[in-house]
Scaffold this active site. Sequence first.
Site, mmCIF file in Angstrom:
data_model
loop_
_atom_site.group_PDB
_atom_site.id
_atom_site.type_symbol
_atom_site.label_atom_id
_atom_site.label_comp_id
_atom_site.label_asym_id
_atom_site.label_seq_id
_atom_site.Cartn_x
_atom_site.Cartn_y
_atom_site.Cartn_z
ATOM 1 N N SER A 129 0.554 -0.999 -0.045
ATOM 2 C CA SER A 129 0.333 0.241 0.449
ATOM 3 C C SER A 129 0.818 1.388 -0.128
ATOM 4 C CB SER A 129 -0.966 -0.269 1.220
ATOM 5 O OG SER A 129 -1.251 1.422 1.497
ATOM 6 N N TYR A 142 -2.240 0.035 11.048
ATOM 7 C CA TYR A 142 -1.738 -0.133 8.979
ATOM 8 C C TYR A 142 -0.839 0.441 8.464
ATOM 9 C CZ TYR A 142 -3.348 -1.131 4.248
ATOM 10 O OH TYR A 142 -4.047 -1.353 2.837
HETATM 11 N N1 LIG Z 1 -8.720 -1.316 -1.132
HETATM 12 C C1 LIG Z 1 -7.520 -0.540 -1.337
HETATM 13 O O1 LIG Z 1 -7.967 0.256 -1.957
HETATM 14 C C2 LIG Z 1 -6.556 -1.520 -1.278
HETATM 15 C C3 LIG Z 1 -5.408 -0.285 -1.297
HETATM 16 C C4 LIG Z 1 -4.021 -1.177 -0.647
HETATM 17 C C5 LIG Z 1 -4.056 -2.264 -0.129
HETATM 18 N N2 LIG Z 1 -4.812 -2.747 0.026
HETATM 19 C C6 LIG Z 1 -4.890 -4.294 0.255
HETATM 20 O O2 LIG Z 1 -4.960 -4.996 -0.103
HETATM 21 C C7 LIG Z 1 -5.333 -6.556 0.258
HETATM 22 C C8 LIG Z 1 -6.927 -5.933 -0.345
HETATM 23 O O3 LIG Z 1 -8.037 -5.230 0.846
HETATM 24 P P1 LIG Z 1 -9.305 -5.406 0.283
HETATM 25 O O4 LIG Z 1 -9.843 -3.759 0.476
HETATM 26 O O5 LIG Z 1 -9.709 -6.047 -0.940
HETATM 27 O O6 LIG Z 1 -9.224 -5.576 1.992
HETATM 28 P P2 LIG Z 1 -11.122 -5.963 2.143
HETATM 29 O O7 LIG Z 1 -12.291 -5.920 1.147
HETATM 30 O O8 LIG Z 1 -11.488 -5.879 3.609
HETATM 31 O O9 LIG Z 1 -10.878 -8.183 1.884
HETATM 32 C C9 LIG Z 1 -9.842 -8.379 3.332
HETATM 33 C C10 LIG Z 1 -10.131 -9.652 3.033
HETATM 34 O O10 LIG Z 1 -9.410 -10.461 4.249
HETATM 35 C C11 LIG Z 1 -9.621 -10.956 4.914
HETATM 36 N N3 LIG Z 1 -8.817 -11.194 5.841
HETATM 37 C C12 LIG Z 1 -8.976 -10.309 7.183
HETATM 38 N N4 LIG Z 1 -8.785 -10.527 8.439
HETATM 39 C C13 LIG Z 1 -8.216 -11.705 7.748
HETATM 40 C C14 LIG Z 1 -8.393 -13.555 9.067
HETATM 41 N N5 LIG Z 1 -7.193 -12.750 10.064
HETATM 42 N N6 LIG Z 1 -7.803 -14.215 8.318
HETATM 43 C C15 LIG Z 1 -8.045 -14.553 7.141
HETATM 44 N N7 LIG Z 1 -8.990 -13.230 6.089
HETATM 45 C C16 LIG Z 1 -8.904 -12.660 6.191
HETATM 46 C C17 LIG Z 1 -11.112 -10.400 5.009
HETATM 47 O O11 LIG Z 1 -12.209 -11.702 5.051
HETATM 48 P P3 LIG Z 1 -13.576 -11.640 5.642
HETATM 49 O O12 LIG Z 1 -14.607 -11.179 4.437
HETATM 50 O O13 LIG Z 1 -13.789 -12.698 6.898
HETATM 51 O O14 LIG Z 1 -13.382 -10.590 6.996
HETATM 52 C C18 LIG Z 1 -11.129 -10.398 2.818
HETATM 53 O O15 LIG Z 1 -11.653 -11.592 2.868
HETATM 54 C C19 LIG Z 1 -5.133 -5.620 1.809
HETATM 55 O O16 LIG Z 1 -3.948 -6.744 1.624
HETATM 56 C C20 LIG Z 1 -4.900 -4.771 1.634
HETATM 57 O O17 LIG Z 1 -4.602 -3.724 2.579
HETATM 58 C C21 LIG Z 1 -6.410 -2.384 -0.501
#
Ligand SMILES: NC(=O)c1ccc[n+]([C@@H]2O[C@H](COP(=O)([O-])OP(=O)(O)OC[C@H]3O[C@@H](n4cnc5c(N)ncnc54)[C@H](OP(=O)(O)O)[C@@H]3O)[C@@H](O)[C@H]2O)c1
Length: 242
Positions: A129, A142
């Site tokens: 990120s 974070y």
């Molecule tokens: N979205 C953005 O703009 C953005 C920007 C930069 C980086 N990222 C990174 O991209 C990745 C995906 O983000 P996203 O936006 O898709 O997030 P999201 O929609 O919040 O989804 C997060 C995923 O991680 C799972 N998770 C969280 N805690 C967990 C645990 N303890 N054990 C197993 N699974 C777990 C969640 O499962 P549940 O459904 O059970 O909660 C969900 O499947 C992350 O690493 C995030 O930091 C995202």
Amino acid sequence: MTINLAGQRVLVTGGNRGIGLATVQQLARAGAEVTYTARTAAGAQAAGAVARGVVADVTDRAAMAALMAQDFDAVVNNAAIITPIGRIDTVPIEDWAQNITVNLVAAFHVIQLAITGMPKGGTIINLSSGAARHAMEGWSAYCAGKAGLAMVTQAVHHEFGDKGIRIFGFAPGVVDTGMQGTIRASGMNPVSKIPRENLAAPDDAAHGIAWLCTPAADVFAGQEVDVRHEAFRRAAGLPIIA
Ligand SMILES: NC(=O)c1ccc[n+]([C@@H]2O[C@H](COP(=O)([O-])OP(=O)(O)OC[C@H]3O[C@@H](n4cnc5c(N)ncnc54)[C@H](OP(=O)(O)O)[C@@H]3O)[C@@H](O)[C@H]2O)c1
């Protein structure tokens, strides 16, 4: 660009929604044999028949070790949480520590297990990120976790880059997922003010992750790459952003 991952076994953590689910679907379209983790039985069905969903919390070390007793050619460390969001003087230490446990310690464990299962080499992709390099108000946990993970990416490259382990940090852009919903609801810092319609769909990020699983991405090994960067987009066959 067509990506061919036929014959590759790939694991995605947190593959039931958001960027993780889009990645599972993209990897399956590219011909990979995909396994993903979800925390619930319903989540383990999210991708349907194109991939195998396994119920596991990434912080459950025994469950992750059992899952990763099977060897994978590529592992995508995607699961993460944004919470707690709040200034340092208000954040409960337990919540702060839980963020580091999920985003850094569990990701490190997956990396350890992946390396053990890759004696002939393989690919590890850590979702990174902009927060790994830029402190944001309210996101101390974070930012610290993602910065730590970026350092682990470099450390693994130093230790195992010459042993066939290709490791990447991958920043997916600002993507319309549940995580961004949580950020918007917080009202804290400029990211929460970005209108939802200005957020990216997860498709480019999913394509970028699948492309990193191909040998063409060797040139980026050990680096933090960003799906919005022109050099990466050109290499991965993504359209250049005007
Ligand atoms: N979205 C953005 O703009 C953005 C920007 C930069 C980086 N990222 C990174 O991209 C990745 C995906 O983000 P996203 O936006 O898709 O997030 P999201 O929609 O919040 O989804 C997060 C995923 O991680 C799972 N998770 C969280 N805690 C967990 C645990 N303890 N054990 C197993 N699974 C777990 C969640 O499962 P549940 O459904 O059970 O909660 C969900 O499947 C992350 O690493 C995030 O930091 C995202």
